[in-house]
Motif scaffolding. Sequence first.
Motif, PDB file in Angstrom:
ATOM      1  N   GLY A 299      34.230  50.982  53.012  1.00 41.82           N
ATOM      2  CA  GLY A 299      34.015  51.865  51.872  1.00 41.82           C
ATOM      3  C   GLY A 299      33.151  53.073  52.186  1.00 41.82           C
ATOM      4  O   GLY A 299      33.067  53.527  53.331  1.00 41.82           O
ATOM      5  N   GLU A 300      32.502  53.575  51.128  1.00 40.16           N
ATOM      6  CA  GLU A 300      31.772  54.837  51.267  1.00 40.16           C
ATOM      7  C   GLU A 300      30.687  54.769  52.322  1.00 40.16           C
ATOM      8  O   GLU A 300      30.434  55.749  53.018  1.00 40.16           O
ATOM      9  N   ILE A 301      30.056  53.616  52.473  1.00 39.84           N
ATOM     10  CA  ILE A 301      28.927  53.558  53.419  1.00 39.84           C
ATOM     11  C   ILE A 301      29.444  53.549  54.863  1.00 39.84           C
ATOM     12  O   ILE A 301      28.797  54.106  55.760  1.00 39.84           O
ATOM     13  N   ALA A 302      30.627  52.977  55.070  1.00 39.56           N
ATOM     14  CA  ALA A 302      31.209  53.028  56.422  1.00 39.56           C
ATOM     15  C   ALA A 302      31.509  54.490  56.779  1.00 39.56           C
ATOM     16  O   ALA A 302      31.227  54.946  57.887  1.00 39.56           O
ATOM     17  N   ALA A 303      32.057  55.232  55.802  1.00 42.29           N
ATOM     18  CA  ALA A 303      32.360  56.651  56.038  1.00 42.29           C
ATOM     19  C   ALA A 303      31.067  57.431  56.290  1.00 42.29           C
ATOM     20  O   ALA A 303      30.997  58.290  57.175  1.00 42.29           O
ATOM     21  N   ARG A 304      30.030  57.115  55.529  1.00 41.45           N
ATOM     22  CA  ARG A 304      28.728  57.801  55.663  1.00 41.45           C
ATOM     23  C   ARG A 304      28.121  57.565  57.045  1.00 41.45           C
ATOM     24  O   ARG A 304      27.606  58.492  57.684  1.00 41.45           O
TER      25      ARG A 304
ATOM     26  N   CYS B 228      26.966  59.081  62.831  1.00 39.51           N
ATOM     27  CA  CYS B 228      27.121  58.785  64.261  1.00 39.51           C
ATOM     28  C   CYS B 228      27.769  59.972  64.971  1.00 39.51           C
ATOM     29  O   CYS B 228      27.299  60.396  66.037  1.00 39.51           O
ATOM     30  N   SER B 229      28.824  60.505  64.396  1.00 36.53           N
ATOM     31  CA  SER B 229      29.513  61.640  65.028  1.00 36.53           C
ATOM     32  C   SER B 229      28.564  62.815  65.169  1.00 36.53           C
ATOM     33  O   SER B 229      28.536  63.489  66.198  1.00 36.53           O
ATOM     34  N   GLU B 230      27.762  63.067  64.128  1.00 36.72           N
ATOM     35  CA  GLU B 230      26.816  64.187  64.191  1.00 36.72           C
ATOM     36  C   GLU B 230      25.800  63.995  65.314  1.00 36.72           C
ATOM     37  O   GLU B 230      25.295  64.956  65.878  1.00 36.72           O
ATOM     38  N   LEU B 231      25.503  62.722  65.609  1.00 39.11           N
ATOM     39  CA  LEU B 231      24.542  62.442  66.683  1.00 39.11           C
ATOM     40  C   LEU B 231      25.224  62.311  68.047  1.00 39.11           C
ATOM     41  O   LEU B 231      24.595  61.943  69.029  1.00 39.11           O
ATOM     42  N   GLY B 232      26.530  62.570  68.081  1.00 35.05           N
ATOM     43  CA  GLY B 232      27.254  62.504  69.354  1.00 35.05           C
ATOM     44  C   GLY B 232      27.580  61.084  69.781  1.00 35.05           C
ATOM     45  O   GLY B 232      27.837  60.828  70.961  1.00 35.05           O
ATOM     46  N   LEU B 233      27.573  60.155  68.830  1.00 32.86           N
ATOM     47  CA  LEU B 233      27.876  58.760  69.157  1.00 32.86           C
ATOM     48  C   LEU B 233      29.323  58.443  68.797  1.00 32.86           C
ATOM     49  O   LEU B 233      29.859  58.981  67.830  1.00 32.86           O
TER      50      LEU B 233
ATOM     51  N   VAL C  22      33.087  52.455  66.257  1.00 34.97           N
ATOM     52  CA  VAL C  22      34.117  51.430  66.128  1.00 34.97           C
ATOM     53  C   VAL C  22      34.142  51.061  64.658  1.00 34.97           C
ATOM     54  O   VAL C  22      33.123  50.650  64.110  1.00 34.97           O
ATOM     55  N   ALA C  23      35.288  51.262  64.021  1.00 39.56           N
ATOM     56  CA  ALA C  23      35.411  50.847  62.618  1.00 39.56           C
ATOM     57  C   ALA C  23      36.140  49.515  62.591  1.00 39.56           C
ATOM     58  O   ALA C  23      37.000  49.250  63.434  1.00 39.56           O
ATOM     59  N   ILE C  24      35.743  48.677  61.632  1.00 35.08           N
ATOM     60  CA  ILE C  24      36.463  47.418  61.448  1.00 35.08           C
ATOM     61  C   ILE C  24      37.009  47.398  60.028  1.00 35.08           C
ATOM     62  O   ILE C  24      36.524  48.137  59.166  1.00 35.08           O
ATOM     63  N   CYS C  25      38.004  46.569  59.807  1.00 33.71           N
ATOM     64  CA  CYS C  25      38.521  46.461  58.434  1.00 33.71           C
ATOM     65  C   CYS C  25      39.117  45.094  58.205  1.00 33.71           C
ATOM     66  O   CYS C  25      39.363  44.343  59.151  1.00 33.71           O
ATOM     67  N   SER C  26      39.306  44.785  56.940  1.00 31.05           N
ATOM     68  CA  SER C  26      40.073  43.603  56.565  1.00 31.05           C
ATOM     69  C   SER C  26      41.506  44.072  56.370  1.00 31.05           C
ATOM     70  O   SER C  26      41.781  45.278  56.375  1.00 31.05           O
ATOM     71  N   GLU C  27      42.407  43.122  56.160  1.00 33.27           N
ATOM     72  CA  GLU C  27      43.806  43.512  55.958  1.00 33.27           C
ATOM     73  C   GLU C  27      43.975  44.418  54.735  1.00 33.27           C
ATOM     74  O   GLU C  27      44.903  45.216  54.672  1.00 33.27           O
ATOM     75  N   ALA C  28      43.047  44.313  53.782  1.00 33.61           N
ATOM     76  CA  ALA C  28      43.159  45.130  52.564  1.00 33.61           C
ATOM     77  C   ALA C  28      42.688  46.563  52.777  1.00 33.61           C
ATOM     78  O   ALA C  28      42.909  47.428  51.928  1.00 33.61           O
TER      79      ALA C  28
ATOM     80  N   LYS D 199      40.713  55.921  60.993  1.00 36.88           N
ATOM     81  CA  LYS D 199      41.596  56.796  61.779  1.00 36.88           C
ATOM     82  C   LYS D 199      40.796  57.782  62.632  1.00 36.88           C
ATOM     83  O   LYS D 199      41.278  58.264  63.646  1.00 36.88           O
ATOM     84  N   THR D 200      39.575  58.082  62.219  1.00 40.28           N
ATOM     85  CA  THR D 200      38.791  59.030  63.014  1.00 40.28           C
ATOM     86  C   THR D 200      37.804  58.330  63.956  1.00 40.28           C
ATOM     87  O   THR D 200      37.136  58.986  64.752  1.00 40.28           O
ATOM     88  N   ALA D 201      37.730  57.004  63.855  1.00 38.38           N
ATOM     89  CA  ALA D 201      36.847  56.266  64.781  1.00 38.38           C
ATOM     90  C   ALA D 201      37.533  56.160  66.149  1.00 38.38           C
ATOM     91  O   ALA D 201      38.750  56.270  66.238  1.00 38.38           O
ATOM     92  N   GLU D 202      36.722  55.942  67.189  1.00 41.83           N
ATOM     93  CA  GLU D 202      37.302  55.792  68.528  1.00 41.83           C
ATOM     94  C   GLU D 202      38.141  54.516  68.590  1.00 41.83           C
ATOM     95  O   GLU D 202      39.164  54.457  69.264  1.00 41.83           O
ATOM     96  N   SER D 203      37.679  53.462  67.903  1.00 41.36           N
ATOM     97  CA  SER D 203      38.462  52.217  67.833  1.00 41.36           C
ATOM     98  C   SER D 203      38.484  51.759  66.385  1.00 41.36           C
ATOM     99  O   SER D 203      37.520  51.969  65.641  1.00 41.36           O
ATOM    100  N   PHE D 204      39.570  51.131  65.999  1.00 37.24           N
ATOM    101  CA  PHE D 204      39.719  50.644  64.622  1.00 37.24           C
ATOM    102  C   PHE D 204      40.377  49.273  64.705  1.00 37.24           C
ATOM    103  O   PHE D 204      41.517  49.161  65.143  1.00 37.24           O
TER     104      PHE D 204
END
Length: 463
Positions: A24-29, A34-39, A42-48, A56-61
């Motif tokens: 949700g919003e906090i994952a996006a935040r 992280c991107s602003e800090l040059g990091l 890795v995003a994770i998700c449930s099937e939902a 889609k913008t994380a290095e790994s999902f």
Amino acid sequence: MAEPLDNTASPKQGFDTVLIANRGEIAARIQRACSELGLKTVAICSEADRQALYGKTAESFLCIGPANAAKSYLNQDAILLAARLTGAGAIHPGYGFLSENAAFCEAVERAGFVFIGPEASSIATMGDKISAKRAMIAAGVPCVPGPDASLPDDPASIERIAQEIGYPVIIKAAGGGGGRGMRVVPEACSLHEAITLTREEARQAFGSPVLYMEKYLQHPRHIEIQVLCDTQGNAVWLGQRDCSMQRRHQKVVEEAPAPGISPDAIRPVGMACAEACRQIGYRGVGTFEFLYENGAFYFIEMNTRLQVEHPVTEMTSGIDIVHAQIRVAQGEPLDLLQDDMRCEGHSFECRINAENPDSFLPSAGIIADLALPEGPGIRVDTHIHAGYRVSPYYDSLIAKLIVHAPIRAEAMAKMREALAATRVEGIATNLPLLRALFEDETFIRGETDIHYLEQWLKQRRPT
Ligand code: ADP
């Protein structure tokens, strides 16, 4: 059970990849920070949540499990495995889910990852409300009257404690959370029944029957203090927020600073919070929650994580709290002193929830169309977009609308305009309620306590 953990591994402080163990919003935040800090992230998700744009913008999902949070966002083994597979160096827990789980924090660090948050021992101390109260008393933080000890079993001793405090009292579960495991006792005749019921509730909900008792404050406001600490023993407080606008202990609107509380009145409390952090060796961000009544502050609990309402403090302090939190986790010392701290202007946050504004039942479905406000001093933290499917499985928060202006009245006017410009089609939201609230005279005057919203809802006609 977790697979065997490598006890010899030590956290790699100089990480370059962060796994975001949230949604949700906090994952996006967090991802943006992280991107602003040059990091890398890795995003994770449930099937939902496979549709999440931050994925889609994380290095790994990685999809780590089914919609049921117990099998995905709360699945410690799956999260640790995802971190190993993707070469993450640190795990950011966000808020909710595993963010205040001391065992998870320990498992993360034992597996050789950095936990972006405090040490497990701090989470455990603050997770137990009695030990938290004891630590706060030791540090000189003002607490609600009542013993910093668990209630005995003996009925006569319990009655004595209640009499010494003075009715009304509140019985609370030491391990309680989420506004549950609490019962107000207006007078002596209902004391023992309240204890029996709360003990049973606590045993079932939190796995521990330990209770304590304190004075029940009748018309308090909810005021909280944001702290930020590094691992070199530096701690600062970043100002205060008023989160009195609550329904069923869930915050709906937050603001910074708290109206009508002078900097001179809050300063000693903020200093005591920072001192408490130094005493317990706290690291990272945290929030001390207080009830405020008749000019006095009473500590109720500490949240050992980033909070939903952190943006209002970011707006008034000019500090990016998530950046600071990550830098501290990388071992960097704080680059600000208490004397450098400023509180400029006024900020409000509205929580936009996918729920019926009258019945409060969650509203799931596809967002057919979406219009979000723009302009100076307006910020929207969200993960939704037109076409996004709001799932019924998680918290109903879909966006946070945040405004900042030089003074409170201007910030209110800005919020009114921002709310008017916000449109979420296809699902029900609490936007009508938020719009009405910002027209309310008592709220405009800054005279609301923690019961105000519920009383206001009872009196008003359905939208
Ligand atoms: P939780 O961890 O479940 O959120 P808290 O201790 O933070 O529990 O209390 C939640 C809410 O319960 C507070 O925001 C306040 O509304 C009410 N509350 C807790 N303690 C007291 C008290 N001593 N007097 C009056 N209200 C209280």
